[in-house]
Design a protein around this motif. Sequence first.
Motif, mmCIF file in Angstrom:
data_model
loop_
_atom_site.group_PDB
_atom_site.id
_atom_site.type_symbol
_atom_site.label_atom_id
_atom_site.label_comp_id
_atom_site.label_asym_id
_atom_site.label_seq_id
_atom_site.Cartn_x
_atom_site.Cartn_y
_atom_site.Cartn_z
ATOM 1 N N ARG A 192 0.790 -1.231 0.000
ATOM 2 C CA ARG A 192 0.000 0.000 0.000
ATOM 3 C C ARG A 192 0.823 1.284 0.000
ATOM 4 N NH1 ARG A 192 -0.426 2.169 5.250
ATOM 5 N NH2 ARG A 192 0.230 0.733 6.914
ATOM 6 N N GLY A 193 2.150 1.153 -0.002
ATOM 7 C CA GLY A 193 2.942 2.361 0.143
ATOM 8 C C GLY A 193 3.598 2.891 -1.105
ATOM 9 N N ASN A 194 3.896 2.011 -2.086
ATOM 10 C CA ASN A 194 4.847 2.453 -3.099
ATOM 11 C C ASN A 194 4.292 2.603 -4.500
ATOM 12 O OD1 ASN A 194 4.672 -0.171 -4.083
ATOM 13 N ND2 ASN A 194 6.870 -0.472 -4.217
ATOM 14 N N HIS A 195 2.987 2.538 -4.667
ATOM 15 C CA HIS A 195 2.451 2.742 -6.015
ATOM 16 C C HIS A 195 1.106 3.433 -5.934
ATOM 17 C CE1 HIS A 195 2.375 2.011 -10.310
ATOM 18 N NE2 HIS A 195 1.084 1.772 -10.172
ATOM 19 N N PRO A 196 0.868 4.450 -6.728
ATOM 20 C CA PRO A 196 1.827 5.050 -7.650
ATOM 21 C C PRO A 196 2.862 5.904 -6.914
ATOM 22 C CG PRO A 196 -0.175 6.331 -7.666
ATOM 23 C CD PRO A 196 -0.427 5.160 -6.752
ATOM 24 N N SER A 197 3.773 6.505 -7.685
ATOM 25 C CA SER A 197 4.799 7.358 -7.075
ATOM 26 C C SER A 197 4.165 8.706 -6.726
ATOM 27 C CB SER A 197 5.977 7.542 -8.034
ATOM 28 O OG SER A 197 6.670 6.337 -8.211
ATOM 29 N N SER A 198 3.523 8.721 -5.585
ATOM 30 C CA SER A 198 2.755 9.897 -5.165
ATOM 31 C C SER A 198 3.328 10.451 -3.872
ATOM 32 C CB SER A 198 1.284 9.500 -4.961
ATOM 33 O OG SER A 198 0.623 10.375 -4.091
ATOM 34 N N LEU A 199 3.685 11.736 -3.860
ATOM 35 C CA LEU A 199 4.244 12.346 -2.654
ATOM 36 C C LEU A 199 3.256 12.353 -1.486
ATOM 37 C CD1 LEU A 199 6.335 15.278 -4.148
ATOM 38 C CD2 LEU A 199 7.199 13.217 -3.030
ATOM 39 N N PRO A 200 1.987 12.718 -1.684
ATOM 40 C CA PRO A 200 1.046 12.649 -0.555
ATOM 41 C C PRO A 200 0.904 11.225 -0.002
ATOM 42 C CG PRO A 200 0.142 14.026 -2.296
ATOM 43 C CD PRO A 200 1.365 13.371 -2.857
ATOM 44 N N HIS A 201 0.894 10.242 -0.894
ATOM 45 C CA HIS A 201 0.802 8.840 -0.484
ATOM 46 C C HIS A 201 2.036 8.455 0.341
ATOM 47 C CE1 HIS A 201 -1.651 5.226 -1.558
ATOM 48 N NE2 HIS A 201 -0.596 4.612 -1.057
ATOM 49 N N PHE A 202 3.198 8.829 -0.154
ATOM 50 C CA PHE A 202 4.468 8.589 0.527
ATOM 51 C C PHE A 202 4.466 9.231 1.919
ATOM 52 C CE2 PHE A 202 8.491 10.750 1.500
ATOM 53 C CZ PHE A 202 9.391 9.696 1.563
ATOM 54 N N PHE A 203 4.058 10.485 1.991
ATOM 55 C CA PHE A 203 4.029 11.236 3.243
ATOM 56 C C PHE A 203 3.104 10.578 4.256
ATOM 57 C CE2 PHE A 203 2.223 15.012 5.615
ATOM 58 C CZ PHE A 203 3.322 15.200 6.430
ATOM 59 N N SER A 204 1.901 10.214 3.807
ATOM 60 C CA SER A 204 0.925 9.645 4.737
ATOM 61 C C SER A 204 1.379 8.270 5.238
ATOM 62 C CB SER A 204 -0.455 9.537 4.077
ATOM 63 O OG SER A 204 -0.436 8.635 2.986
ATOM 64 N N PHE A 205 2.054 7.506 4.381
ATOM 65 C CA PHE A 205 2.523 6.183 4.799
ATOM 66 C C PHE A 205 3.530 6.300 5.937
ATOM 67 C CE2 PHE A 205 5.488 2.651 4.724
ATOM 68 C CZ PHE A 205 4.658 1.541 4.672
ATOM 69 N N PHE A 206 4.564 7.126 5.753
ATOM 70 C CA PHE A 206 5.623 7.193 6.761
ATOM 71 C C PHE A 206 5.185 7.969 8.002
ATOM 72 C CE2 PHE A 206 8.096 5.837 3.119
ATOM 73 C CZ PHE A 206 8.816 4.811 3.698
ATOM 74 N N LEU A 207 4.320 8.953 7.829
ATOM 75 C CA LEU A 207 3.775 9.640 8.996
ATOM 76 C C LEU A 207 2.928 8.671 9.818
ATOM 77 C CD1 LEU A 207 3.883 12.540 10.141
ATOM 78 C CD2 LEU A 207 1.667 12.948 9.053
ATOM 79 N N GLY A 208 2.155 7.831 9.121
ATOM 80 C CA GLY A 208 1.329 6.846 9.814
ATOM 81 C C GLY A 208 2.162 5.845 10.603
ATOM 82 N N GLU A 209 3.293 5.421 10.019
ATOM 83 C CA GLU A 209 4.155 4.469 10.721
ATOM 84 C C GLU A 209 4.803 5.090 11.953
ATOM 85 O OE1 GLU A 209 4.655 1.206 10.380
ATOM 86 O OE2 GLU A 209 3.105 1.212 8.826
ATOM 87 N N VAL A 210 5.191 6.355 11.846
ATOM 88 C CA VAL A 210 5.765 7.048 13.000
ATOM 89 C C VAL A 210 4.733 7.176 14.118
ATOM 90 C CG1 VAL A 210 6.582 9.311 13.793
ATOM 91 C CG2 VAL A 210 7.597 8.272 11.775
ATOM 92 N N HIS A 211 3.500 7.494 13.739
ATOM 93 C CA HIS A 211 2.433 7.589 14.738
ATOM 94 C C HIS A 211 2.169 6.229 15.383
ATOM 95 C CE1 HIS A 211 0.674 11.496 12.822
ATOM 96 N NE2 HIS A 211 1.682 11.726 13.621
ATOM 97 N N ALA A 212 2.210 5.160 14.569
ATOM 98 C CA ALA A 212 1.981 3.816 15.103
ATOM 99 C C ALA A 212 3.090 3.430 16.082
ATOM 100 C CB ALA A 212 1.902 2.810 13.963
ATOM 101 N N LEU A 213 4.321 3.765 15.740
ATOM 102 C CA LEU A 213 5.432 3.479 16.657
ATOM 103 C C LEU A 213 5.303 4.283 17.948
ATOM 104 C CD1 LEU A 213 8.455 3.291 14.178
ATOM 105 C CD2 LEU A 213 7.667 1.450 15.679
ATOM 106 N N ALA A 214 4.833 5.525 17.824
ATOM 107 C CA ALA A 214 4.616 6.345 19.023
ATOM 108 C C ALA A 214 3.583 5.689 19.939
ATOM 109 C CB ALA A 214 4.187 7.751 18.634
ATOM 110 N N GLY A 215 2.556 5.102 19.315
ATOM 111 C CA GLY A 215 1.532 4.412 20.093
ATOM 112 C C GLY A 215 2.053 3.172 20.783
#
Length: 340
Positions: A212-235
Amino acid sequence: MSLHTSAVERLCLRDIPLSSYSTYGIGGAANYVALPETIDDLTALYQDCKQKGLPWYTFGMGSNILFPDQPSKDMVFISLKRFTELKVDRGKWFVSAGTPMSMLSLMGLSGGTDLLDFTFLLPGCLGAGIYMNAKYNQGQICDIIDTVYYIDLSSPSLSVQSIHSSACDFAYKQSIFQHHPWIIVGADLSVPVQSEEQIQYMSSLVPVWKDRGNHPSSLPHFFSFFLGEVHALAGNGFATPQSMLDVIKYRTGKRHFDYPSCGSVFKNNYDYGVATGSLVEQLNLKGLEHGGAIISPHHGNMILNQNQAKASDILYLMDVITEAIERKFGFVPEPEIVLV
């Protein structure tokens, strides 16, 4: 499918818009696009292209590339964005070339080290990061690399070879790989493995990114994926460090992910001593539009795809900036973006 089917026939998608494989969202339809996931498939593609006399172009996530509006019909475009692997081998982290650099920041965060924080939200893959020695603030990729593995395309065997980081001629946006027909396939990191939990987390992250992270090559998609993972790790008890919070604030403040782009268009000229974006601002060029492209009103060294821009629109604005800087400041800025 026949066992004798060639690698190009077996692995290539046909008539695919390259705009889907670049964070610029620009590029005409390519006759051949391949997404190999293994060394065997990658080498088979190169061997087949050699035998057929087909030219090829290898790239990663397409975050630093301007594809042409009308690609060559014979060109085989080989994307490494699914060439993603993270594993511990002989006590060291091995990371394949198509793995996002930003994934390394999650490796550091889950392992309790800040050595990899600078890779957070760097929109590119490790292979390209090594090739250009990507950096953010004081951190650069060469600081965390032990050994690089590559294929020498001039070698008939196309076997995987290795080179220690100390022999890679790393400098500002420079490496030995820019001067040889070598394709980076992965690297051992010099960052220690921290725990079994860290290994398990990183291993589980790769299929999630592919899914779910790497297609298409979309900056908003990229941003939301890694921001989501950081939030999950914080949790899960891994507090987000200030360095990462600063990256989020900077990139969102400069609107890095609002429109398709490839980040900084020109390298900074450290001999001159002023960032290229500041020079563009002094020239009052921020906000200048041409076709569907615009020089970012928020960052003078970014040209955005504001409204279905063509490669020709980006090139026009690059020429405007280049000529204005040369006329006013006496030097020609070197492109950071790769023009295919």
